[in-house]
Design an enzyme around this catalytic site. Structure first.
Site, PDB file in Angstrom:
ATOM      1  N   ARG A   1     -13.685  -4.185  -4.141  1.00 17.54           N
ATOM      2  CA  ARG A   1     -13.605  -5.169  -3.056  1.00 17.54           C
ATOM      3  C   ARG A   1     -14.453  -6.389  -3.381  1.00 17.54           C
ATOM      4  NH1 ARG A   1      -9.278  -4.290  -1.948  1.00 17.54           N
ATOM      5  NH2 ARG A   1      -9.465  -2.948  -3.754  1.00 17.54           N
TER       6      ARG A   1
ATOM      7  N   GLN B   1      -5.745   3.888  -5.662  1.00 21.85           N
ATOM      8  CA  GLN B   1      -6.315   3.529  -4.365  1.00 21.85           C
ATOM      9  C   GLN B   1      -5.759   4.392  -3.250  1.00 21.85           C
ATOM     10  OE1 GLN B   1      -7.121  -0.723  -3.534  1.00 21.85           O
ATOM     11  NE2 GLN B   1      -6.071  -1.128  -5.461  1.00 21.85           N
TER      12      GLN B   1
ATOM     13  N   GLU C   1       0.836  -1.217   0.000  1.00 19.21           N
ATOM     14  CA  GLU C   1       0.000   0.000   0.000  1.00 19.21           C
ATOM     15  C   GLU C   1       0.867   1.263   0.000  1.00 19.21           C
ATOM     16  OE1 GLU C   1      -3.124  -0.477  -0.392  1.00 19.21           O
ATOM     17  OE2 GLU C   1      -3.853  -2.155   0.811  1.00 19.21           O
TER      18      GLU C   1
HETATM   19  N1  LIG Z   1      -1.399 -15.454  -9.599  1.00 25.46           N
HETATM   20  C1  LIG Z   1      -2.575 -15.601  -8.977  1.00 25.46           C
HETATM   21  N2  LIG Z   1      -3.395 -16.614  -9.260  1.00 25.46           N
HETATM   22  C2  LIG Z   1      -4.582 -16.756  -8.635  1.00 25.46           C
HETATM   23  N3  LIG Z   1      -5.059 -15.910  -7.725  1.00 25.46           N
HETATM   24  C3  LIG Z   1      -4.312 -14.847  -7.396  1.00 25.46           C
HETATM   25  C4  LIG Z   1      -3.032 -14.630  -7.992  1.00 25.46           C
HETATM   26  N4  LIG Z   1      -2.518 -13.512  -7.459  1.00 25.46           N
HETATM   27  C5  LIG Z   1      -3.419 -13.036  -6.568  1.00 25.46           C
HETATM   28  N5  LIG Z   1      -4.495 -13.838  -6.512  1.00 25.46           N
HETATM   29  C6  LIG Z   1      -5.713 -13.641  -5.715  1.00 25.46           C
HETATM   30  O1  LIG Z   1      -6.321 -12.423  -6.129  1.00 25.46           O
HETATM   31  C7  LIG Z   1      -6.856 -11.695  -5.034  1.00 25.46           C
HETATM   32  C8  LIG Z   1      -6.245 -10.332  -4.940  1.00 25.46           C
HETATM   33  O2  LIG Z   1      -4.870 -10.423  -4.627  1.00 25.46           O
HETATM   34  P1  LIG Z   1      -4.125  -9.354  -3.752  1.00 25.46           P
HETATM   35  O3  LIG Z   1      -4.897  -9.031  -2.535  1.00 25.46           O
HETATM   36  O4  LIG Z   1      -2.716  -9.769  -3.590  1.00 25.46           O
HETATM   37  O5  LIG Z   1      -4.203  -8.126  -4.750  1.00 25.46           O
HETATM   38  P2  LIG Z   1      -3.845  -6.633  -4.533  1.00 25.46           P
HETATM   39  O6  LIG Z   1      -3.282  -6.172  -5.824  1.00 25.46           O
HETATM   40  O7  LIG Z   1      -3.022  -6.449  -3.332  1.00 25.46           O
HETATM   41  O8  LIG Z   1      -5.279  -6.038  -4.347  1.00 25.46           O
HETATM   42  P3  LIG Z   1      -5.783  -4.605  -3.864  1.00 25.46           P
HETATM   43  O9  LIG Z   1      -4.822  -3.589  -4.353  1.00 25.46           O
HETATM   44  O10 LIG Z   1      -7.116  -4.456  -4.527  1.00 25.46           O
HETATM   45  O11 LIG Z   1      -5.913  -4.654  -2.389  1.00 25.46           O
HETATM   46  C9  LIG Z   1      -6.577 -12.532  -3.813  1.00 25.46           C
HETATM   47  O12 LIG Z   1      -7.705 -13.321  -3.531  1.00 25.46           O
HETATM   48  C10 LIG Z   1      -5.419 -13.416  -4.237  1.00 25.46           C
HETATM   49  O13 LIG Z   1      -5.428 -14.634  -3.541  1.00 25.46           O
END
Ligand SMILES: Nc1ncnc2c1ncn2[C@@H]1O[C@H](COP(=O)(O)OP(=O)(O)OP(=O)(O)O)[C@@H](O)[C@H]1O
Length: 727
Positions: free
Chosen positions: A592, A246, A216
């Site tokens: 979300r 975000q 973040e």
């Molecule tokens: N390579 C992948 N294959 C399958 N599922 C994935 C993969 N990478 C992430 N995910 C799933 O996708 C969802 C979002 O991942 P994550 O929370 O890491 O994203 P983020 O970019 O940090 O999201 P945000 O910025 O919206 O909070 C989670 O449920 C995670 O388990």
DNA sequence: GCTTAATAGGCGCCT
DNA sequence: CCTATTAAGC
């Protein structure tokens, strides 16, 4: 380690071990997963000691989850890994290095305001309308986030107001220091000072932090940026992940430039972009992408999914906030509470929703608002403990010296403080030199010494027993439990329960920690939010929270309530960039959702005890029609009659433009988009009728319709979903 | 010094 | 509407 759970760019980010790395990507693209896998891989595949890795998260809960997931990936318990929020890790370093004796008290906003109130009293500014404790606290924090000390502020004084403010700021810092306390901003600033001013400590921590990872990153502030730079300066293995779309904490000092100019600050940085979303349906993504693309200040990005299209989102227009709560409740009742969140812009909106859910017997949990550790009874017990750890803590002393009643009222306490000031010591210390004072009445003197003896007795017990028994001992011997038991107050029982729960929490803390101390417990607790206690989406209960609190989380079903102009976007967000930040907040909310989302507008709402009416949020017009279904249950006349009042003109010019750009409504089939008198139309609720009058233009078009049952209603054409059945 | 009643003022999000 | 603070009365 098995990296098959990652896509190609994610794997690239995880296997790029050296140098600065930026992962800048949209929602749900797996940024957090990159950090988690990277830490696990560093330990498991590359033999890096966990002690050499620092991972910074936005909430304590995110930190705990990350630590859990890492252990699951490695299938071994991990010791020594530094995972936590900036604030908690800084507090820890400061405690370890015994900055301010290591026993400093962390002052929350409430304590802070008390100090400021005292300062305003001292300076005779209490009834100056220009200075309310809350405003002052906010302004001070804003300065501190930009590393402007009172001394530096003095240099930029431009008028009398500044001058008065400068003296408030100066005195606030002085009082806080005298109490051996730190506010939230101090934790970061003092940690930064510690490693910049002390060569030994700088070397120590720069050497220690072989790998630094930050989640973040878009919501970090200036001080956090400096910390990141300092800590990564030796090994330069820094990974930051984030999404400029975000960034929703600018009001707390978050500075988008940190992420947007990362490549400038670290010229050898590598950038990885993740473009596949693994969370949401295509429909949700389309809606979210369309909304966020209206922002000008952003880096454009691609975001796609292999997932199914999914159901259309629903936009409901309801008569009032009660109907809104009922509609949401009705939906949850049919679908069940599992993996569902209800978002709102302000905490005050939760009450109506809560009442309806309770009536319907749907289990729910509210996150945010009043934190557990901010409850009066908890803060009271905490104040006793804080005072014993840090006798200089005047905020805590003032809080409990007469609680329960000991005959030490405002007057007596003030004269104690005066006496202390004469000796140039703190009021608590003054209690041990009562014999030098001549000014106290016999009664006061006795009361003081009784209190002092109590503190000595409590303090003596501290060495004798374990933490849990000690806290229990303090609660009893101080007379606080008795005071609650004998209280006539209605909530007294609940308060007692909370105190027991607090003592349980001490027990949990002791179990969780290898070397538990009261100092570290108090500091940990000061930084806990009740976000941190929320179960991850599993429980059979609905979660209620603000949109801000939703960052980083995911749910199958998302409800966003209060989609009203003035509420969301909130009317105060008129300053530069405010609307774009509100829009980012909307983007965070929508993204979300894994499967489906519903947005609700209430034409009228009770606020401040009176009913107010509001236009639908302009954001609702930014959703592409193919992603949504609009449902109007305002019942026509009543609510939209209110719309005729000119009172609430659109807030933002930009919004007005958007509105004009958006006149396509699927139920509205006539080529020129105009209704004419005499047309036969069908209304979803009122049935068939004849148009007798049309007024207003474009989005403001209203039709007066005489229905078959002779009812005459005036409806907003835009929302009423009229179907033309004959001309 | 303490209790009770009246009233001001709040609601923007949070570590 | 709610709570927190202040004024008045004991
Ligand atoms: N390579 C992948 N294959 C399958 N599922 C994935 C993969 N990478 C992430 N995910 C799933 O996708 C969802 C979002 O991942 P994550 O929370 O890491 O994203 P983020 O970019 O940090 O999201 P945000 O910025 O919206 O909070 C989670 O449920 C995670 O388990």
């Amino acid at each position: 380690m098995d990296l098959t759970g990652l896509n190609a760019p994610q794997r690239e980010a995880v296997t790029t071990l050296h140098g600065p790395l930026l992962v800048l990507s949209g929602a749900g693209s797996g940024k957090t997963r990159v950090i988690t896998y990277k830490v696990a891989s560093l330990i498991f595949d590359h033999g890096v000691s966990p002690y050499r890795i620092m991972a910074l998260t936005f909430t304590n809960k995110a930190a705990r989850e990350m630590a859990d997931r890492i252990e699951r990936l490695i299938r071994l318990p991990v010791r020594g890994l530094l995972v936590g929020t900036f604030h908690s890790i800084c507090a820890r370093l400061l405690r370890i290095e015994k900055v301010m004796g290591g026993n400093f008290t962390i002052y929350d906003t409430d304590d802070q305001k008390k100090i400021i109130k005292g300062v305003l009293d001292d300076l005779n500014l209490s009834d100056s309308r220009s200075f309310s404790p809350g405003d002052v606290a906010g302004r001070i924090s804003g300065l501190k986030n930009r590393l402007i000390t009172p001394e530096r502020f003095d240099l930029q004084i431009g008028n009398v107001f500044d001058e008065q403010f400068a003296s408030i700021y100066r005195r606030y810092e002085m009082k806080k220091r005298k109490s051996n306390g730190m506010d939230f901003d101090d934790l970061l600033i003092e940690a930064l000072e510690m490693i910049t001013k002390n060569d030994l400590l700088r070397d120590k921590y720069q050497e220690k932090v072989q790998y630094l990872l930050v989640d973040e990153y878009q919501d970090t502030n200036r001080v956090q940026y400096e910390l990141v730079r300092q800590l990564s300066n030796k090994h330069r293995n820094i990974t930051v992940v984030g999404d400029d779309d975000q960034s929703i904490y600018s009001w707390r000092g978050a500075d988008l430039r940190n992420i947007l100019e990362f490549e400038k600050a670290f010229p050898d940085a590598k950038t990885v972009r993740l473009e596949q979303n693994y969370r949401s349906t295509a429909t949700i993504l389309d809606a979210a992408n369309a909304v966020i693309s209206r922002n000008k200040a952003r880096k454009p990005k691609t975001l796609w999914t292999e997932g199914e299209r999914g159901d259309k989102l629903e936009v409901h227009y309801l008569y009032n906030d009660l109907e809104e709560a009922r509609e949401v409740t009705r939906r949850i009742r049919t679908r069940g509470p599992k993996s569902t969140v209800i978002f709102y812009r302000t905490n005050a909106q939760s009450r109506t929703l809560e009442d309806e859910l309770r009536n319907a017997g749907i289990p729910y949990v509210i996150v945010g608002g009043l934190r557990f550790y901010e409850r009066k009874e908890i803060k009271d017990v905490l104040a006793y403990l804080r005072l014993l750890v840090n006798p200089a803590d005047e905020v805590s002393l003032a809080r409990i010296i007469n609680l329960p009643k000991r005959g030490i009222g405002d007057k007596a306490y003030a004269s104690l403080c005066e006496f202390a000031a004469r000796l140039q010591i703190g009021p608590f210390e003054a209690l041990s030199r009562l014999e030098e004072a001549l000014e106290f009445t016999a009664r006061e003197r006795t009361a003081f010494s009784v209190f002092h003896n109590l503190c000595l007795a409590l303090s003596a017990q501290r060495q004798e027993t374990d933490l849990v028994s000690f806290v229990q001992f303090v609660a009893e011997q101080s007379g606080y439990l008795k005071y609650l038991e004998e209280s006539e107050e209605e909530q007294a029982g609940e308060r007692l329960d909370n105190v027991s729960e607090f003592i349980n929490a001490v027990g949990e803390y002791v179990e969780r920690n290898d070397s538990p101390t009261l100092e570290s417990f108090l500091q940990e607790v000061a930084l806990l939010t009740d976000m941190d206690a929320v179960k991850n989406d599993t429980g059979e209960q609905v979660t209620l929270m603000t949109l801000h609190a939703g960052k980083g989380l995911e749910f199958d079903y998302v409800f966003i309530t209060g989609m009203e102009d003035g509420l969301f976007p909130i009317s105060r967000a008129e300053e530069e960039g405010g609307l774009e930040e509100e829009r980012r907040l909307f983007y965070v909310g929508i993204t979300r959702a894994r499967k489906w989302a519903m947005l609700t507008h209430a034409a009228t709402r009770r606020r401040f005890g009176t009913t107010t009416s509001a236009f639908p949020s302009p954001f609702l017009d930014e959703l592409p029609e193919h992603c949504i279904r609009r449902i109007d249950r305002t019942g026509g006349s009543t609510s939209f009659a209110l719309r005729d009042k000119p009172a609430a003109a659109p807030l933002f010019n930009e919004v007005r433009e958007n509105r004009q750009a958006m006149p396509s409504y699927e139920h509205f089939s006539q080529e020129d988009g105009l209704l004419r008198n005499g047309m036969k139309v069908q209304h979803p609720i009122w049935g068939k009728g004849t148009v007798v009058m049309v007024s207003g233009l474009a989005d403001n078009m209203k039709a007066t319709i005489k229905f078959q049952n002779d009812a005459v209603k005036k409806v907003m054409v835009k929302y009423a979903k009229l179907e033309i059945v004959g001309g």
